[in-house]
Write a protein that holds these residues in place. Structure first.
Motif, PDB file in Angstrom:
ATOM      1  N   ARG A  21     -16.696  16.723 -26.973  1.00 13.46           N
ATOM      2  CA  ARG A  21     -17.045  18.117 -27.245  1.00 13.46           C
ATOM      3  C   ARG A  21     -15.841  18.906 -27.759  1.00 13.46           C
ATOM      4  O   ARG A  21     -15.936  19.633 -28.750  1.00 13.46           O
ATOM      5  N   PHE A  22     -14.687  18.724 -27.096  1.00 14.10           N
ATOM      6  CA  PHE A  22     -13.505  19.477 -27.506  1.00 14.10           C
ATOM      7  C   PHE A  22     -12.953  18.974 -28.834  1.00 14.10           C
ATOM      8  O   PHE A  22     -12.415  19.757 -29.629  1.00 14.10           O
ATOM      9  N   PHE A  26     -12.105  21.091 -32.305  1.00 14.43           N
ATOM     10  CA  PHE A  26     -10.906  20.980 -33.139  1.00 14.43           C
ATOM     11  C   PHE A  26     -11.278  20.667 -34.586  1.00 14.43           C
ATOM     12  O   PHE A  26     -10.705  21.232 -35.522  1.00 14.43           O
ATOM     13  N   ALA A  27     -12.238  19.768 -34.766  1.00 12.49           N
ATOM     14  CA  ALA A  27     -12.664  19.409 -36.124  1.00 12.49           C
ATOM     15  C   ALA A  27     -13.288  20.603 -36.829  1.00 12.49           C
ATOM     16  O   ALA A  27     -13.035  20.843 -38.026  1.00 12.49           O
ATOM     17  N   ASN A  28     -14.091  21.381 -36.104  1.00 10.90           N
ATOM     18  CA  ASN A  28     -14.726  22.568 -36.691  1.00 10.90           C
ATOM     19  C   ASN A  28     -13.694  23.626 -37.075  1.00 10.90           C
ATOM     20  O   ASN A  28     -13.948  24.470 -37.938  1.00 10.90           O
ATOM     21  N   ALA A  29     -12.534  23.579 -36.415  1.00  8.52           N
ATOM     22  CA  ALA A  29     -11.445  24.515 -36.731  1.00  8.52           C
ATOM     23  C   ALA A  29     -10.505  23.932 -37.790  1.00  8.52           C
ATOM     24  O   ALA A  29      -9.407  24.452 -38.009  1.00  8.52           O
ATOM     25  N   ARG A  33      -5.044  16.733 -36.778  1.00  9.08           N
ATOM     26  CA  ARG A  33      -4.414  15.934 -35.740  1.00  9.08           C
ATOM     27  C   ARG A  33      -4.011  16.818 -34.584  1.00  9.08           C
ATOM     28  O   ARG A  33      -3.754  18.018 -34.751  1.00  9.08           O
ATOM     29  N   ILE A  34      -3.949  16.208 -33.403  1.00  8.19           N
ATOM     30  CA  ILE A  34      -3.618  16.956 -32.186  1.00  8.19           C
ATOM     31  C   ILE A  34      -2.726  16.095 -31.304  1.00  8.19           C
ATOM     32  O   ILE A  34      -2.668  14.879 -31.447  1.00  8.19           O
ATOM     33  N   SER A  35      -2.063  16.752 -30.382  1.00  3.70           N
ATOM     34  CA  SER A  35      -1.264  16.046 -29.380  1.00  3.70           C
ATOM     35  C   SER A  35      -2.017  16.075 -28.051  1.00  3.70           C
ATOM     36  O   SER A  35      -2.954  16.870 -27.871  1.00  3.70           O
ATOM     37  N   GLN A  70     -10.356  13.141 -36.580  1.00  7.34           N
ATOM     38  CA  GLN A  70     -11.551  12.491 -37.102  1.00  7.34           C
ATOM     39  C   GLN A  70     -11.696  11.072 -36.578  1.00  7.34           C
ATOM     40  O   GLN A  70     -12.806  10.616 -36.269  1.00  7.34           O
ATOM     41  N   TYR A  71     -10.568  10.378 -36.443  1.00 11.75           N
ATOM     42  CA  TYR A  71     -10.618   9.008 -35.902  1.00 11.75           C
ATOM     43  C   TYR A  71     -11.143   9.031 -34.470  1.00 11.75           C
ATOM     44  O   TYR A  71     -12.005   8.212 -34.094  1.00 11.75           O
ATOM     45  N   LEU A  72     -10.627   9.967 -33.647  1.00 11.24           N
ATOM     46  CA  LEU A  72     -11.089  10.063 -32.269  1.00 11.24           C
ATOM     47  C   LEU A  72     -12.559  10.440 -32.204  1.00 11.24           C
ATOM     48  O   LEU A  72     -13.318   9.908 -31.384  1.00 11.24           O
TER      49      LEU A  72
END
Length: 216
Positions: A21-22, A26-29, A33-35, A70-72
């Motif tokens: 969900r989270f 992030f993808a919608n924003a 990439r994220i940490s 996107q990979y996640l």
């Protein structure tokens, strides 16, 4: 689908839908990439816990780079079978059951309520929030007819076990139980119980103890 041979801890498994969900947020924003720290801040889960959860599935990220959003997303979509919608039967259309009918699960999840049952429903059936509702006498027949394997139980405590027995006999494999009783079912049937009164009592306990701790 989660491969049971990986022996993923139950606590980790319960967090997977939250991660998905989270990550969607992030993808919608337009985040690419994220940490683990960013995910930790958003989810209010310790970063070490996130890294440990992800480690059960192999190398999902790269040191110094973080995680590709996107990979996640693709990975957890496949892991959680998000592309395959599971039909659900709702048993009990009281206040809580009616709320479930009004909530469109399938818009954001891989489940959808397609049929419901209640003893107060007319024999000819009715439509509630676009979903057919039948009398409880027709429950086993309709569920077997549609091949449904997942049910949400929102019935009174005194009938919950009887209904569960009927659901097991007709081939239900998973029950999300909102009745305030512990149900008995074969090991082949997964039962998750959510007792709202217990959850509220637990919340009150933590609230009061948080206040006490802050006063020390």
């Amino acid at each position: 689908m989660i491969d049971e041979t990986w022996k993923i801890p139950q606590a980790t498994t319960r967090r997977l839908p939250l991660y998905y969900r989270f990550l969607q947020n992030f993808a919608n924003a337009n985040k690419t990439r994220i940490s683990s720290s960013e995910l930790s801040e958003a989810m209010k889960i310790d970063a070490a816990t996130i890294r440990r959860d992800f480690s059960h599935f192999g190398a999902l990220g790269r040191k110094g780079y973080g995680y590709d959003v996107q990979y996640l997303l693709d990975f957890f979509r496949k892991t959680l079978d998000q592309d395959e919608v599971t039909d659900v039967a709702l048993i009990g259309v009281g206040s809580l059951g009616t709320a479930f009918l009004k909530y469109n699960f399938h818009k954001n999840h891989n489940t959808r309520i397609v049929i419901a049952f209640d003893p107060r429903t007319p024999k000819e059936g009715m439509i509630n929030s676009g979903i057919p509702v039948y009398h409880s006498d027709q429950m086993t027949e309709k569920i077997k007819e549609q091949g449904i394997e997942l049910a949400i139980l929102t019935v009174p405590a005194d009938v919950a076990q009887y209904v569960t027995n009927d659901l097991v006999d007709v081939g239900i494999k998973g029950i999300l139980n909102f009745s305030p009783v512990r149900l008995s079912a074969p090991d082949s049937v997964r039962v998750h119980t959510i007792d709202l009164s217990v959850e509220l009592q637990t919340l009150v306990y933590f609230m009061k103890n948080d206040v006490k701790q802050s006063q020390l």
